[in-house]
Design a protein around this motif. Structure first.
Motif, mmCIF file in Angstrom:
data_model
loop_
_atom_site.group_PDB
_atom_site.id
_atom_site.type_symbol
_atom_site.label_atom_id
_atom_site.label_comp_id
_atom_site.label_asym_id
_atom_site.label_seq_id
_atom_site.Cartn_x
_atom_site.Cartn_y
_atom_site.Cartn_z
ATOM 1 N N ARG A 1 0.694 -1.344 0.074
ATOM 2 C CA ARG A 1 -0.189 -0.094 -0.062
ATOM 3 C C ARG A 1 1.040 1.214 0.072
ATOM 4 O O ARG A 1 1.913 1.450 0.518
ATOM 5 C CB ARG A 1 -0.796 0.190 1.217
ATOM 6 C CG ARG A 1 -2.330 -1.099 1.027
ATOM 7 C CD ARG A 1 -2.598 -1.144 2.890
ATOM 8 N NE ARG A 1 -3.635 -0.439 2.799
ATOM 9 C CZ ARG A 1 -4.670 -1.027 2.298
ATOM 10 N NH1 ARG A 1 -4.923 -1.950 1.657
ATOM 11 N NH2 ARG A 1 -6.084 0.058 3.124
ATOM 12 N N PHE A 2 0.598 2.457 -0.582
ATOM 13 C CA PHE A 2 1.556 3.890 -0.520
ATOM 14 C C PHE A 2 0.630 4.814 -0.290
ATOM 15 O O PHE A 2 -0.952 4.805 -0.471
ATOM 16 C CB PHE A 2 2.416 3.841 -1.753
ATOM 17 C CG PHE A 2 1.928 3.934 -2.984
ATOM 18 C CD1 PHE A 2 1.046 2.446 -3.948
ATOM 19 C CD2 PHE A 2 1.682 4.772 -3.800
ATOM 20 C CE1 PHE A 2 0.358 2.605 -4.843
ATOM 21 C CE2 PHE A 2 0.738 5.144 -5.437
ATOM 22 C CZ PHE A 2 0.238 4.096 -5.698
ATOM 23 N N VAL A 3 1.785 5.713 -0.042
ATOM 24 C CA VAL A 3 0.917 7.702 -0.451
ATOM 25 C C VAL A 3 1.542 7.965 -0.838
ATOM 26 O O VAL A 3 2.822 7.995 -1.235
ATOM 27 C CB VAL A 3 1.174 7.975 1.508
ATOM 28 C CG1 VAL A 3 2.691 8.020 1.895
ATOM 29 C CG2 VAL A 3 0.537 9.318 1.177
ATOM 30 N N MET A 4 0.588 8.924 -2.190
ATOM 31 C CA MET A 4 1.618 9.299 -3.130
ATOM 32 C C MET A 4 1.269 10.929 -2.980
ATOM 33 O O MET A 4 -0.017 11.283 -2.257
ATOM 34 C CB MET A 4 0.924 9.141 -4.543
ATOM 35 C CG MET A 4 1.108 9.679 -5.648
ATOM 36 S SD MET A 4 0.787 9.193 -7.020
ATOM 37 C CE MET A 4 -0.667 10.730 -7.720
ATOM 38 N N PHE A 5 1.868 11.833 -3.139
ATOM 39 C CA PHE A 5 1.675 13.162 -2.878
ATOM 40 C C PHE A 5 2.468 13.684 -3.139
ATOM 41 O O PHE A 5 3.856 13.500 -3.982
ATOM 42 C CB PHE A 5 2.572 13.375 -1.072
ATOM 43 C CG PHE A 5 2.574 14.485 0.069
ATOM 44 C CD1 PHE A 5 2.395 16.235 -0.363
ATOM 45 C CD2 PHE A 5 2.516 13.956 1.337
ATOM 46 C CE1 PHE A 5 2.506 16.191 0.123
ATOM 47 C CE2 PHE A 5 2.183 15.043 2.134
ATOM 48 C CZ PHE A 5 2.308 15.742 1.815
ATOM 49 N N LEU A 6 2.087 15.042 -3.765
ATOM 50 C CA LEU A 6 3.102 15.878 -4.830
ATOM 51 C C LEU A 6 3.268 16.934 -3.804
ATOM 52 O O LEU A 6 3.595 17.418 -3.029
ATOM 53 C CB LEU A 6 1.509 16.572 -5.318
ATOM 54 C CG LEU A 6 0.243 16.216 -6.307
ATOM 55 C CD1 LEU A 6 -0.065 17.630 -7.049
ATOM 56 C CD2 LEU A 6 0.866 15.203 -7.119
ATOM 57 N N GLY A 7 5.019 16.720 -4.533
ATOM 58 C CA GLY A 7 6.016 17.742 -3.852
ATOM 59 C C GLY A 7 6.476 19.246 -3.286
ATOM 60 O O GLY A 7 6.751 19.575 -3.207
ATOM 61 N N ASP A 8 4.922 19.722 -4.033
ATOM 62 C CA ASP A 8 5.189 21.699 -4.484
ATOM 63 C C ASP A 8 3.380 22.134 -3.537
ATOM 64 O O ASP A 8 2.631 23.087 -3.754
ATOM 65 C CB ASP A 8 4.939 21.570 -5.201
ATOM 66 C CG ASP A 8 3.853 21.242 -6.035
ATOM 67 O OD1 ASP A 8 2.841 20.346 -5.816
ATOM 68 O OD2 ASP A 8 3.783 21.263 -7.683
ATOM 69 N N ASN A 9 2.885 20.839 -2.530
ATOM 70 C CA ASN A 9 1.564 20.847 -1.764
ATOM 71 C C ASN A 9 2.581 21.157 -0.165
ATOM 72 O O ASN A 9 3.474 20.155 -0.150
ATOM 73 C CB ASN A 9 1.462 19.849 -1.698
ATOM 74 C CG ASN A 9 0.074 20.372 -3.235
ATOM 75 O OD1 ASN A 9 -1.115 20.191 -2.823
ATOM 76 N ND2 ASN A 9 0.654 19.749 -4.361
ATOM 77 N N VAL A 10 1.932 22.150 0.323
ATOM 78 C CA VAL A 10 1.975 22.179 1.526
ATOM 79 C C VAL A 10 0.536 22.572 2.500
ATOM 80 O O VAL A 10 -0.107 23.250 2.433
ATOM 81 C CB VAL A 10 2.890 23.719 2.075
ATOM 82 C CG1 VAL A 10 2.805 24.078 4.006
ATOM 83 C CG2 VAL A 10 3.774 23.821 1.280
ATOM 84 N N LEU A 11 1.083 21.465 3.252
ATOM 85 C CA LEU A 11 -0.007 20.900 4.476
ATOM 86 C C LEU A 11 -0.387 21.725 5.239
ATOM 87 O O LEU A 11 0.823 21.428 6.438
ATOM 88 C CB LEU A 11 -0.396 20.102 4.225
ATOM 89 C CG LEU A 11 -1.899 18.982 4.366
ATOM 90 C CD1 LEU A 11 -2.856 19.467 2.756
ATOM 91 C CD2 LEU A 11 -1.926 17.579 4.192
ATOM 92 N N GLN A 12 -1.187 22.176 6.171
ATOM 93 C CA GLN A 12 -1.061 21.715 7.848
ATOM 94 C C GLN A 12 -1.466 21.082 9.040
ATOM 95 O O GLN A 12 -2.040 20.077 8.301
ATOM 96 C CB GLN A 12 -2.460 22.883 8.878
ATOM 97 C CG GLN A 12 -2.351 23.609 9.771
ATOM 98 C CD GLN A 12 -3.024 24.336 10.565
ATOM 99 O OE1 GLN A 12 -4.504 23.728 9.912
ATOM 100 N NE2 GLN A 12 -2.749 25.257 11.239
ATOM 101 N N GLY A 13 -0.392 21.258 9.769
ATOM 102 C CA GLY A 13 -0.255 19.715 10.591
ATOM 103 C C GLY A 13 0.420 18.126 9.496
ATOM 104 O O GLY A 13 0.492 18.470 8.932
ATOM 105 N N GLY A 14 -0.184 17.291 10.729
ATOM 106 C CA GLY A 14 1.062 16.455 9.981
ATOM 107 C C GLY A 14 -0.245 15.117 9.216
ATOM 108 O O GLY A 14 -1.414 16.004 9.078
ATOM 109 N N ILE A 15 0.514 13.636 8.369
ATOM 110 C CA ILE A 15 -1.190 13.325 7.241
ATOM 111 C C ILE A 15 -0.450 11.846 7.938
ATOM 112 O O ILE A 15 -1.414 11.320 8.072
ATOM 113 C CB ILE A 15 -0.780 14.038 6.146
ATOM 114 C CG1 ILE A 15 0.489 13.177 5.908
ATOM 115 C CG2 ILE A 15 -1.902 14.626 5.734
ATOM 116 C CD1 ILE A 15 0.047 12.328 4.512
#
Ligand code: G1P
Length: 359
Positions: A100-114
């Motif tokens: 299983r995996f998480v895919m994350f766009l490398g130019d996104n900034v999100l409050q708090g952790g995921i």
């Protein structure tokens, strides 16, 4: 669980900065966005991370090689052309295997952790989970938009719809199991010529797989444009725990409690009001640095006022008689005063630069 970060792309909307630097390496609050993304995946205990890279691969590899303290195993996967997010998943199949995996766009900034979200997905039997954010209706057409079914699952996704079916945007964080490979191998190119992850997820839904949403309540910034970089910088500066390095020199200056001063920085005869960050070996002299300013490393600021700006490494800003504000200054740039005649603006600007002259 594994991680997959997308870090290709040219960043054309951030020209001129991205002529010479990968957009994911532009820092907010003195840390590249890509490093913040890696940290948030690592904090969920995911340390095997693939990074999809394009033309800017050498620079990204060099920057991350200098950060062994991240404590992650990075595998670089080259995407020869920007053929879309689903294509990126396709070429990462060998790396991801059956995990299983998480895919994350490398130019996104999100409050708090995921982190909690990643852990929740890791121990679930869902086929996919998508992070969504409620945005203004007028902005929704810039993103992938999702329509929910009554049972809380996702019913439909549309990429950048002219008339959005809802205000729930895909923020660029996706979790999948191995069924996604069948999906990305089944879809064709979209109208914009890419293999869209939204189409692949729709394929999963149409085949009866379980795709759940998570609606993110905090802030989220897609750092595609200069104003968005500044906004991300504002938010992150408000969140970081301020600290003053014992190896910084603060001489005859007022530095308030919301300021971070990094190693080797020198602040002389100046006022710094936070939230702000002053980078390693940077010198601030006879100046005022106002809130929401990040000055990166090896910068010299002398006899100036700067507020709500990002100044990148090795730059010089000196002797200005108006305040520099709402600005993004690239690497090794100079903003100087000239006493010689004729008295005129003299510029040596890169392509796609913008200068605003006050009235
Ligand atoms: C991509 C996705 C889109 C998503 C967005 C988030 O768009 O295709 O669904 O909402 O990222 O940043 P792109 O940045 O490729 O235009």
């Amino acid at each position: 669980m594994k991680g997959l970060i997308l870090s290709g792309g040219k960043g054309t909307r951030l020209y001129p900065l991205t002529y010479t630097r990968a957009k994911q390496l532009i820092p907010v609050a003195n840390k590249p966005v890509l490093v913040r993304v890696i940290e948030s995946i690592r904090d969920a205990g995911v340390t095997d991370i693939g990074i999809i890279v394009g033309d800017t691969a050498p620079e990204i590899k060099e920057a991350l090689a200098k950060r062994p303290e991240l404590g992650v195993n990075l595998t670089y996967i080259h995407q020869p052309s920007p053929d879309g997010l689903a294509h990126a998943v396709r070429i990462a199949q060998d790396f991801l295997g059956d995990d299983r995996f998480v895919m994350f766009l490398g130019d996104n900034v999100l409050q708090g952790g995921i982190s909690d979200l990643i852990r929740q997905f890791a121990s679930s039997d869902w086929n996919s989970q998508l992070v969504l954010k409620a945005v203004g209706m007028e902005r929704a057409s810039s993103y992938g938009v999702v329509e929910l079914a009554d049972d809380g699952r996702i019913r439909r996704l549309v990429e950048k719809p002219k008339i959005p079916p809802s205000n729930l945007a895909l923020v660029g964080i996706y979790m999948f199991d191995a069924h996604i490979f069948e999906a990305v191998n089944s879809i064709g190119r979209s109208a914009r010529g890419e293999y869209e992850i939204t189409d692949a997820i729709q394929w999963l839904i149409d085949k009866g797989y379980h795709v759940f949403p998570h609606i993110h309540e905090g802030w989220w910034i897609d750092t595609g444009e200069p104003e968005e970089m500044l906004t991300a910088n504002d938010f992150v500066l408000m969140e970081i725990e301020p600290s003053i390095s014992p190896e910084a020199d603060i001489i005859n200056s007022q530095v308030d409690a919301r300021v971070t001063v990094e190693r080797g920085a020198r602040i002389i005869d100046s006022v710094v009001r936070g939230p702000a960050i002053i980078g390693e070996n940077t010198v601030i002299e006879q100046s005022y640095i106002g809130p929401f300013t990040s000055v990166y490393y090896d910068v010299v600021v002398r006899n100036c006022e700067i507020e709500h700006s990002i100044i990148l490494e090795n730059s010089r800003v000196m002797d200005l008689d108006v305040r520099l504000q709402d600005s993004l200054i690239g690497r090794s740039a100079s903003v100087l005063r000239d006493h010689r005649k004729p008295r005129a603006l003299k510029m040596n600007l890169g392509d796609h630069s913008t200068v605003w002259i006050p009235d």
